[in-house]
Every structure is written in structure tokens, then in C-alpha cells.
Design an enzyme around this catalytic site. Sequence first.
Site, PDB file in Angstrom:
ATOM      1  N   LYS A  77       0.854  -1.188   0.000  1.00  0.00           N
ATOM      2  CA  LYS A  77       0.000   0.000   0.000  1.00  0.00           C
ATOM      3  C   LYS A  77       0.893   1.242   0.000  1.00  0.00           C
ATOM      4  O   LYS A  77       1.739   1.397   0.875  1.00  0.00           O
ATOM      5  CB  LYS A  77      -0.911   0.017   1.232  1.00  0.00           C
ATOM      6  CG  LYS A  77      -1.874   1.201   1.192  1.00  0.00           C
ATOM      7  CD  LYS A  77      -2.831   1.176   2.361  1.00  0.00           C
ATOM      8  CE  LYS A  77      -2.252   1.803   3.602  1.00  0.00           C
ATOM      9  NZ  LYS A  77      -2.065   3.261   3.521  1.00  0.00           N
TER      10      LYS A  77
ATOM     11  N   ARG B 227       2.429  -0.162  10.905  1.00  0.00           N
ATOM     12  CA  ARG B 227       3.480  -0.172  11.924  1.00  0.00           C
ATOM     13  C   ARG B 227       3.737  -1.518  12.599  1.00  0.00           C
ATOM     14  O   ARG B 227       4.905  -1.816  12.887  1.00  0.00           O
ATOM     15  CB  ARG B 227       3.202   0.943  12.942  1.00  0.00           C
ATOM     16  CG  ARG B 227       3.502   2.328  12.344  1.00  0.00           C
ATOM     17  CD  ARG B 227       2.820   3.447  13.073  1.00  0.00           C
ATOM     18  NE  ARG B 227       1.371   3.406  12.897  1.00  0.00           N
ATOM     19  CZ  ARG B 227       0.533   4.317  13.397  1.00  0.00           C
ATOM     20  NH1 ARG B 227       1.011   5.322  14.098  1.00  0.00           N
ATOM     21  NH2 ARG B 227      -0.764   4.212  13.182  1.00  0.00           N
TER      22      ARG B 227
HETATM   23  O1  C5P Z   1       0.493   1.722  10.969  1.00  0.00           O
HETATM   24  P1  C5P Z   1      -0.948   1.354  10.811  1.00  0.00           P
HETATM   25  O2  C5P Z   1      -1.189  -0.142  10.833  1.00  0.00           O
HETATM   26  O3  C5P Z   1      -1.862   2.122  11.747  1.00  0.00           O
HETATM   27  O4  C5P Z   1      -1.272   1.830   9.323  1.00  0.00           O
HETATM   28  C1  C5P Z   1      -2.582   1.861   8.808  1.00  0.00           C
HETATM   29  C2  C5P Z   1      -2.522   2.381   7.394  1.00  0.00           C
HETATM   30  O5  C5P Z   1      -3.841   2.408   6.854  1.00  0.00           O
HETATM   31  C3  C5P Z   1      -1.972   3.808   7.265  1.00  0.00           C
HETATM   32  O6  C5P Z   1      -1.228   3.840   6.063  1.00  0.00           O
HETATM   33  C4  C5P Z   1      -3.207   4.681   7.124  1.00  0.00           C
HETATM   34  O7  C5P Z   1      -2.981   5.808   6.315  1.00  0.00           O
HETATM   35  C5  C5P Z   1      -4.181   3.733   6.434  1.00  0.00           C
HETATM   36  N1  C5P Z   1      -5.597   3.989   6.663  1.00  0.00           N
HETATM   37  C6  C5P Z   1      -6.175   4.040   7.923  1.00  0.00           C
HETATM   38  N2  C5P Z   1      -7.518   4.300   8.061  1.00  0.00           N
HETATM   39  C7  C5P Z   1      -8.276   4.493   6.980  1.00  0.00           C
HETATM   40  C8  C5P Z   1      -7.710   4.417   5.687  1.00  0.00           C
HETATM   41  C9  C5P Z   1      -6.356   4.153   5.568  1.00  0.00           C
HETATM   42  O8  C5P Z   1      -5.492   3.825   8.919  1.00  0.00           O
HETATM   43  N3  C5P Z   1      -9.580   4.688   7.101  1.00  0.00           N
END
Ligand code: C5P
Length: 239
Positions: free
Chosen positions: A37, A219
Site C-alpha cells: 500500500k 506499523r
Molecule cells: O500503521 P498502521 O497499521 O496504523 O497503518 C494503517 C494504514 O492504513 C496507514 O497507512 C493509514 O494511512 C491507512 N488507513 C487508515 N484508516 C483508513 C484508511 C487508511 O489507517 N480509514
Amino acid sequence: MTKVELAERVMVALDVPDADAALRLARQFEGIPCWMKIGMELFYAAGPSVVREVKALGVRVFLDLKLHDIPNTVRGASRSVTRLGVDMFNVHAAGGSAMMRAAVEGAAEGAAGKGRLPLIIGVTQLTSTDERMLNGEIGIPGSIDDAVVRYARMAHSAGLHGVVASAREAAAVKSACGSGFLTITPGIRPAGADAADQARVVTPRDALADGSDYLVIGRPITAAPDPRSALERILAELA
Ligand code: C5P
């Protein structure tokens, strides 16, 4: 599900500041058929070329730029991102039905003559928001579920292929829009992992059990000392 089928449902968020870091990270997953992604941090720093470079590794790419503008602008942006050859991209459902229909038209124009349309996904309510923020600060009454389902119905009737939501809302989305309507779920945290800024978190196993089609994981994998083993641990936990 086989290990390959499980891996095909995981999307690793390449939230890093430049192309070198992104390619270094992506190469660590060689041989594991997960999606990559690409979001705003990387795209705004490294531009369209990083999309082509990650695609050249032979992986599927979800371009997470959350388009949200007037229909004509979103039509053009959708045409442009489709020409980059991404497999999936997203728009904010809050932009409305006309904007989402324009995204579908733009993607069709971008794909014209060279085949495959990307999957187009609507962002519902960010997984970093909770009900208090929704009702108080943002000013939308009702539950998160209501808001997510309303956005999902709009996205579905505008011709999108699915929505981004928390896995907690996946079942409600499926029952409103049908089982074939995709749910892409961020906010995934293996048991014991730090939630950080995510408010509506779910474990990978529960996300699949709740009917989520794709698990977006950032993360917990990318900030681990060994991202490949972190991903393999998650896949093993799911098997
Ligand atoms: O690090 P983490 O697991 O929190 O990353 C979640 C990813 O999903 C990030 O790239 C964030 O921008 C994306 N995202 C999100 N919520 C949404 C859409 C996309 O956390 N509704």
C-alpha cells in the site's frame, strides 16, 4: 485458507519517507504474495515513479491517496492513477455519489484500450475516529456503524467495489451491500501491539473472522525490528 491465500489478503503499508526506504522494505517481502500500500507520505515525497518501481517488483499495489475533490477533478485524478497501473485506489465516500461516479468514469478512461480496471474503494469513517469525535467534533449524529453503512451504501450504488472501514463494521457493510462488496480494514493490531493513533482496532484473526477481505497493516510490520518475520508471524497466527 492456504498461506498464499492468506498473504494475498494482507496489504503492507509502505509508510516511509522516500523511494529507497520503500523499495528496501518491499524487497524484504520477496516471495510473499502480499499487497503493497502506497499512501500519502511516500507518494508526496517520491511521486508516481515509486508506484512504477514497486509495481516492477511484481506485486499488487493499493494507491491510498483518498481522493476528495469536486467530481471533475476526481475524474482526472482517477484517470491519472489508473494510467500508473495501480490495482486499487480510493476516494472519500464523503465526497458524495457524483464524485464517486466521476472516479469510476475517470478510471474507465484511464484504462481505455489497455485492459484492466483498478478496484475503486470508498473511504468511510477513518479508523482513527471514535463515536465521541464523530458526534461532537465532526458533528455527525448516530453511531459509527450508521455512518459507515451510510457511506458504504452510497459507494455501492455509485459503482465502487468496496470500502475502507474498521473490521468492526465489516459485517454491517456486508449485510447492507452484499458479500461481494469488498471491505478493506486498517486498524489491525496483533494482540499486545501498540494501537498508536488508531481508535477502532481489531486483531488480524478477528478481522478475517468478521468478514474483512483485505487487512491493511502498517506499523506492526514496518516498525518491527525484522518486518519480514513480523509479517510471517501474523500469517502463521492466521493459518
Ligand atoms: O500503521 P498502521 O497499521 O496504523 O497503518 C494503517 C494504514 O492504513 C496507514 O497507512 C493509514 O494511512 C491507512 N488507513 C487508515 N484508516 C483508513 C484508511 C487508511 O489507517 N480509514
